[in-house]
Design an enzyme around this catalytic site. Sequence first.
Site, PDB file in Angstrom:
ATOM      1  N   CYS A 276       0.788  -1.240   0.000  1.00 26.24           N
ATOM      2  CA  CYS A 276       0.000   0.000   0.000  1.00 26.24           C
ATOM      3  C   CYS A 276       0.816   1.284   0.000  1.00 26.24           C
ATOM      4  CB  CYS A 276      -0.926  -0.006   1.212  1.00 26.24           C
ATOM      5  SG  CYS A 276      -2.108  -1.351   1.164  1.00 26.24           S
ATOM      6  N   ILE A 277       1.512   1.535   1.106  1.00 28.82           N
ATOM      7  CA  ILE A 277       2.092   2.873   1.320  1.00 28.82           C
ATOM      8  C   ILE A 277       3.104   3.276   0.224  1.00 28.82           C
ATOM      9  CG2 ILE A 277       3.039   4.440   3.079  1.00 28.82           C
ATOM     10  CD1 ILE A 277       0.468   3.095   3.983  1.00 28.82           C
TER      11      ILE A 277
END
Length: 442
Positions: A276-277
């Site tokens: 994600c990040i």
Amino acid sequence: MQILEKIKNKSVVVGIVGMGYVGLPLGLAFAAKKIKVLGFDLDERKVKLLSKGETYIKHISEKKIKEAVKSGKLKATTDFSRLPEVDAIIICVPTPLDEHREPDMSYVVNTAKMIAKYLRKGQLVTLESTTYPGTTDEILQPLFENATSAGKNKFKVGKDFYLAFSPEREDPNNPDYSTVTIPKVIGGVTPKCLEIASALYDQVIVKTVPVSSTRAAESSKLLENIFRSINIALVNELKMVFDRMNIDIWEVIAAASTKPFGYKAFYPGPGLGGHCIPIDPFYLTWKAREFEINTKFIELAGEINTYQPYYVVEKSMETLNKFKKALNGSKVLILGAAYKKDIDDMRESPSLKLIEIYREKGATVDYSDPLITILPKTRKYNYHMKSIKLTKEKLKSYDLVVLSTDHTDFDYKFIAENSKLIIDSRNAFENRGIKSKNIFKA
Ligand SMILES: NC(=O)c1ccc[n+]([C@@H]2O[C@H](COP(=O)([O-])OP(=O)(O)OC[C@H]3O[C@@H](n4cnc5c(N)ncnc54)[C@H](O)[C@@H]3O)[C@@H](O)[C@H]2O)c1
């Protein structure tokens, strides 16, 4: 019977496309509420294991899968022609970046095309994969309205089928929150779509949070991840600044964290990891270009975070230099291959980048990770490496031991006592009260 009625009397059948880190726990949550789930995945291995009641994700218990399979509530298949058997289809496929750091929408598009082939009247489709604002109504909606199964009379969203976006907020192995206890944001293409999607998720999720559109829901997920990426970049920058001033960032964060309002602690590290990040913020960057606007904050954060593994290697060279040694020709052991502690997921893990940079500088590199015994092939890396067992002799044989992932299972005291030099990128040793002259932070 209409889908809403089926949801209310729990006879609804849920199809989940993509039974990975997001899809599997979601499927188990429905099954636990006695709602039938049919998992669809291209990966035959996962489908076979699931059908036998076995897990393939370390932190997801086999017991839960066995129960769900035994009760007949969870089944899995690779056969997409079974899509009409389900009432709701939830898409949980990957949304990575391509080699030019642009959104790779191929998984979502291929899945949507497959669904468009089989879509039947009355079905709900929800997208959970993280993506840029506009994906649901720009890509999915036209594909479904022109579904092959609709024939000449095109399908109309909100009438013939329902479409929503509801971002996943899974935090693997977080003991405090799981799929069902994390409130879920939902945006529908039409009010009816929102009503039906909310009714479905209300069956399993503690709280649903309706928003006005799929775009608002898509954007809320991006905001959450951009917020993390930028705050992590900030402490990573401060780490480098304070280090030059001989100030320990970890002590500073601990002190600042005592402020009861207006501050939230983020921690520096060897670089961003996970699905994600490091990825999601660039979905917005890409989309923003279409509107002739640059996402400067996001780019800057990306630059600082991407630099972190290089910083760890620079600190390694500096440290070896203090002892009149060069990195070139040194033996390096990296502790932890997973992108965060206590999970077996090494997607985008900074450890993989570290291996590459240390090797480029002429070091020989091994790794040790109690949860990842061999390094699987990734899009970018194909290391044929096996995890090293940590013994006294083995540890002593390395010029440098680099803590990249602070797994709970590492014996930190033993490692500190038996390593020549340690670079700690997570403050893992001091957090456990272990201070020693051979430990250096990076
Ligand atoms: N992992 C997380 O913690 C997390 C958290 C929040 C959001 N997300 C988002 O959720 C989405 C899924 O992530 P994940 O971590 O579960 O990925 P994953 O790789 O663990 O699982 C995806 C699954 O989809 C399957 N798949 C791929 N293409 C397919 C297709 N065309 N048809 C059927 N199956 C297909 C893969 O075989 C795999 O099993 C991503 O968009 C991600 O950004 C992930």
